[in-house]
Motif scaffolding. Sequence first.
Motif, PDB file in Angstrom:
ATOM      1  N   SER A 108      -5.568   7.069  -1.367  1.00 51.22           N
ATOM      2  CA  SER A 108      -4.366   6.772  -0.571  1.00 51.22           C
ATOM      3  C   SER A 108      -4.629   6.925   0.922  1.00 51.22           C
ATOM      4  CB  SER A 108      -3.198   7.679  -0.990  1.00 51.22           C
ATOM      5  OG  SER A 108      -3.218   8.925  -0.318  1.00 51.22           O
ATOM      6  N   VAL A 119      -6.698   0.773  -1.231  1.00 48.28           N
ATOM      7  CA  VAL A 119      -5.711   1.749  -0.775  1.00 48.28           C
ATOM      8  C   VAL A 119      -4.483   1.671  -1.670  1.00 48.28           C
ATOM      9  CG1 VAL A 119      -4.159   2.383   1.112  1.00 48.28           C
ATOM     10  CG2 VAL A 119      -6.509   1.736   1.608  1.00 48.28           C
ATOM     11  N   VAL A 120      -4.071   2.810  -2.183  1.00 54.49           N
ATOM     12  CA  VAL A 120      -2.936   2.881  -3.107  1.00 54.49           C
ATOM     13  C   VAL A 120      -1.973   3.941  -2.579  1.00 54.49           C
ATOM     14  CG1 VAL A 120      -2.260   3.349  -5.501  1.00 54.49           C
ATOM     15  CG2 VAL A 120      -4.491   2.325  -5.025  1.00 54.49           C
ATOM     16  N   PRO A 121      -0.663   3.649  -2.546  1.00 57.26           N
ATOM     17  CA  PRO A 121       0.270   4.707  -2.131  1.00 57.26           C
ATOM     18  C   PRO A 121       0.070   5.963  -2.989  1.00 57.26           C
ATOM     19  CG  PRO A 121       1.405   2.605  -2.276  1.00 57.26           C
ATOM     20  CD  PRO A 121       0.030   2.390  -2.848  1.00 57.26           C
ATOM     21  N   GLN A 122       0.203   7.108  -2.363  1.00 57.09           N
ATOM     22  CA  GLN A 122      -0.188   8.361  -3.010  1.00 57.09           C
ATOM     23  C   GLN A 122       0.527   8.611  -4.344  1.00 57.09           C
ATOM     24  OE1 GLN A 122      -0.237  12.940  -1.533  1.00 57.09           O
ATOM     25  NE2 GLN A 122      -0.701  11.404  -0.013  1.00 57.09           N
ATOM     26  N   THR A 179       1.906   6.319  -6.253  1.00 56.41           N
ATOM     27  CA  THR A 179       1.490   5.283  -7.192  1.00 56.41           C
ATOM     28  C   THR A 179       0.109   5.616  -7.754  1.00 56.41           C
ATOM     29  OG1 THR A 179       2.811   3.673  -5.976  1.00 56.41           O
ATOM     30  CG2 THR A 179       1.119   2.789  -7.447  1.00 56.41           C
ATOM     31  N   PRO A 202       8.937   0.964  -7.609  1.00 56.07           N
ATOM     32  CA  PRO A 202       9.603   0.419  -6.412  1.00 56.07           C
ATOM     33  C   PRO A 202       8.774   0.568  -5.133  1.00 56.07           C
ATOM     34  CG  PRO A 202      10.517   2.574  -6.954  1.00 56.07           C
ATOM     35  CD  PRO A 202       9.545   2.225  -8.064  1.00 56.07           C
ATOM     36  N   THR A 203       7.798   1.474  -5.148  1.00 51.95           N
ATOM     37  CA  THR A 203       7.020   1.732  -3.932  1.00 51.95           C
ATOM     38  C   THR A 203       6.191   0.505  -3.551  1.00 51.95           C
ATOM     39  OG1 THR A 203       6.839   4.008  -4.672  1.00 51.95           O
ATOM     40  CG2 THR A 203       5.375   3.341  -2.885  1.00 51.95           C
ATOM     41  N   ALA A 204       6.160   0.204  -2.294  1.00 50.88           N
ATOM     42  CA  ALA A 204       5.333  -0.862  -1.701  1.00 50.88           C
ATOM     43  C   ALA A 204       5.936  -2.250  -1.811  1.00 50.88           C
ATOM     44  CB  ALA A 204       3.904  -0.877  -2.269  1.00 50.88           C
ATOM     45  N   VAL A 205       7.125  -2.379  -2.394  1.00 50.14           N
ATOM     46  CA  VAL A 205       7.779  -3.699  -2.438  1.00 50.14           C
ATOM     47  C   VAL A 205       7.905  -4.260  -1.014  1.00 50.14           C
ATOM     48  CG1 VAL A 205      10.008  -4.833  -2.821  1.00 50.14           C
ATOM     49  CG2 VAL A 205       9.063  -3.329  -4.574  1.00 50.14           C
ATOM     50  N   GLY A 206       7.500  -5.496  -0.843  1.00 50.63           N
ATOM     51  CA  GLY A 206       7.643  -6.155   0.454  1.00 50.63           C
ATOM     52  C   GLY A 206       6.574  -5.789   1.472  1.00 50.63           C
ATOM     53  N   THR A 207       5.586  -5.016   1.051  1.00 50.32           N
ATOM     54  CA  THR A 207       4.534  -4.584   1.976  1.00 50.32           C
ATOM     55  C   THR A 207       3.205  -5.259   1.608  1.00 50.32           C
ATOM     56  OG1 THR A 207       3.567  -2.745   0.734  1.00 50.32           O
ATOM     57  CG2 THR A 207       5.643  -2.307   1.890  1.00 50.32           C
ATOM     58  N   PRO A 208       2.214  -5.147   2.505  1.00 48.86           N
ATOM     59  CA  PRO A 208       0.910  -5.756   2.193  1.00 48.86           C
ATOM     60  C   PRO A 208       0.285  -5.208   0.908  1.00 48.86           C
ATOM     61  CG  PRO A 208       1.033  -5.167   4.515  1.00 48.86           C
ATOM     62  CD  PRO A 208       2.255  -4.595   3.873  1.00 48.86           C
ATOM     63  N   LEU A 209       0.631  -3.983   0.517  1.00 50.13           N
ATOM     64  CA  LEU A 209       0.006  -3.404  -0.679  1.00 50.13           C
ATOM     65  C   LEU A 209       0.598  -3.967  -1.974  1.00 50.13           C
ATOM     66  CD1 LEU A 209      -0.621   0.328   0.294  1.00 50.13           C
ATOM     67  CD2 LEU A 209      -2.065  -1.685   0.619  1.00 50.13           C
ATOM     68  N   VAL A 225      -2.525   4.887   3.784  1.00 52.97           N
ATOM     69  CA  VAL A 225      -1.068   4.918   3.624  1.00 52.97           C
ATOM     70  C   VAL A 225      -0.553   6.299   3.247  1.00 52.97           C
ATOM     71  CG1 VAL A 225      -1.041   4.191   1.199  1.00 52.97           C
ATOM     72  CG2 VAL A 225       0.891   3.626   2.673  1.00 52.97           C
ATOM     73  N   GLY A 226      -1.342   7.099   2.537  1.00 52.66           N
ATOM     74  CA  GLY A 226      -0.855   8.408   2.102  1.00 52.66           C
ATOM     75  C   GLY A 226       0.427   8.280   1.304  1.00 52.66           C
ATOM     76  N   MET A 253       4.759   5.213   1.976  1.00 50.85           N
ATOM     77  CA  MET A 253       5.562   4.212   1.252  1.00 50.85           C
ATOM     78  C   MET A 253       6.431   4.861   0.180  1.00 50.85           C
ATOM     79  SD  MET A 253       3.107   0.900   0.819  1.00 50.85           S
ATOM     80  CE  MET A 253       2.478   0.061   2.286  1.00 50.85           C
ATOM     81  N   ASP A 254       5.871   5.866  -0.490  1.00 51.48           N
ATOM     82  CA  ASP A 254       6.623   6.560  -1.535  1.00 51.48           C
ATOM     83  C   ASP A 254       7.842   7.264  -0.936  1.00 51.48           C
ATOM     84  OD1 ASP A 254       4.168   6.592  -3.708  1.00 51.48           O
ATOM     85  OD2 ASP A 254       3.473   7.063  -1.704  1.00 51.48           O
ATOM     86  N   THR A 289      10.569   4.738   0.242  1.00 51.16           N
ATOM     87  CA  THR A 289      11.277   4.115  -0.869  1.00 51.16           C
ATOM     88  C   THR A 289      12.114   5.122  -1.647  1.00 51.16           C
ATOM     89  OG1 THR A 289       9.445   2.580  -1.081  1.00 51.16           O
ATOM     90  CG2 THR A 289      10.937   2.707  -2.956  1.00 51.16           C
ATOM     91  N   LEU A 337      11.150  -1.660   2.874  1.00 49.64           N
ATOM     92  CA  LEU A 337      12.210  -2.588   3.263  1.00 49.64           C
ATOM     93  C   LEU A 337      13.554  -1.862   3.296  1.00 49.64           C
ATOM     94  CD1 LEU A 337      11.396  -5.658   0.948  1.00 49.64           C
ATOM     95  CD2 LEU A 337      10.977  -5.488   3.407  1.00 49.64           C
TER      96      LEU A 337
END
Lengths: 225, 224
Positions: A76, A99-102, A104, A122-129, B137-138, B141-142, B145, B176
């Motif tokens: 992450s 790269v993965v959100p932590q 996730t 739901p995490t990362a919806v609408g983002t480059p990831l 990103v750490g 994003m979590d 959201t 978003l």
Amino acid sequence: MTAVFTDPEEAVAGIADGSTVLIGGFGMAGMPVQLIDALIRQGATDLTVVSNNAGNGDTGLAALLAAGRVRKMICSFPRQSDSWVFDGLYRAGKIELEVVPQGTLAERMRAAGAGIGAFYCPTAVGTPLAEGKETRTIDGRDYVLEYPIKGDVALIGAHVGDRMGNLVYRKTARNFGPVMATAAALTIAQVHHVVETGELDPETVVTPCIYVDRILDLSAAEGSL
Amino acid sequence: MSSTVEHLDRGPLGRDELAALVARDIPPGSFVNLGIGQPTTVADHLPAGSGVVLHTENGMLGMGPAAHGDEIDPDLINAGKIPVTELPGASYFHHADSFAMMRGGHLDVCVLGAFQVSERGDLANWHTGAPDAIPAVGGAMDLATGAKQVFVMMTLFTKDGTPKLVPECTYPLTGLACVSRVYTDLAVFHIGPGGVTVAETYGTSVAGLASRLEVAVRPLGQQP
């Protein structure tokens, strides 16, 4: 049946080239440094490493990276003030990065350990990831389809283990350990010391022994290092 | 509804004053995650007895202040990897649980820094998008959201005067329509379905802000 080792080399024996290796720890807390050092000496290469960070300073995971053993990092947060080893490899095009959100990252390993085929997150919806990933609207909210991350091997650090392989952790050094222990075909835990079976209060066991294949007893190993 | 307060007899907020303002708006008894960097300083301004419980995503509720001297324990750190202390009633849990409580909507507030926030509450705070930047990103994003309310702390303008509250984020997005409040040196903004309202100003007026921003802003209570 969990095997207890005092020799780090024996604890990591048999890890194959090309393995996916889950490595616990958040910063240095819970980082299985002795197991990583033994893996460097063991020589397995072309590894995919899954860990929250991509190494700190020149030791542990950073040393594994510096030795050229890692083909791909899944993490992450690779970029830190002391991640110069990874930074250099990445800028030289010598390592792949996912790269993965932590959260996730943790949940993908939880899914692997729990037999879940994939999950909507739901995490990362609408983002480059989320680019290129399947999405779905459920009850008015958008989700991204995420797949499990399964390890061939997990290297984790815990506080105390018993001879059956039950583990307890200490404070925030717990972090990814319990999740990674469930997500790998072969889980190897280093612990500060091993107690006899029955000495851990069953109510306090965090990782039950079913997930643990090998334990490295650091209290016995330290003299041999 | 209360009306906008324009503090015209003073300059912009300093960093400590901004942290104190965010702390003032955190409801007593909330479960709160403070992001790495400036948001961490909000903890220093929470009133004694507020009952606010701090969450750190590396697996702890009931986080106390930074550890010093003999208190330092390498097994007890915050998300910024700084040694911290534990308060009575603290608990530890693994990473999947820590992010489940975040994603599952159990955290009341998180406070984050930002590069940009859009008028719809889109957040950009993880990546400059520069071609040579290493993406990292750490938990951003979590958090964006998952928390029930996302407060952003930032300066309203970059050093070269470019607004950071914008019609559309140009930096890669973190989440978003997730930001509900933006705390800046010059004003506090509320973001909702009806757009951006100004709750307070410091060293400027709503009209003064409107002239420097491309985003339509209006005083509290005024219909869009």
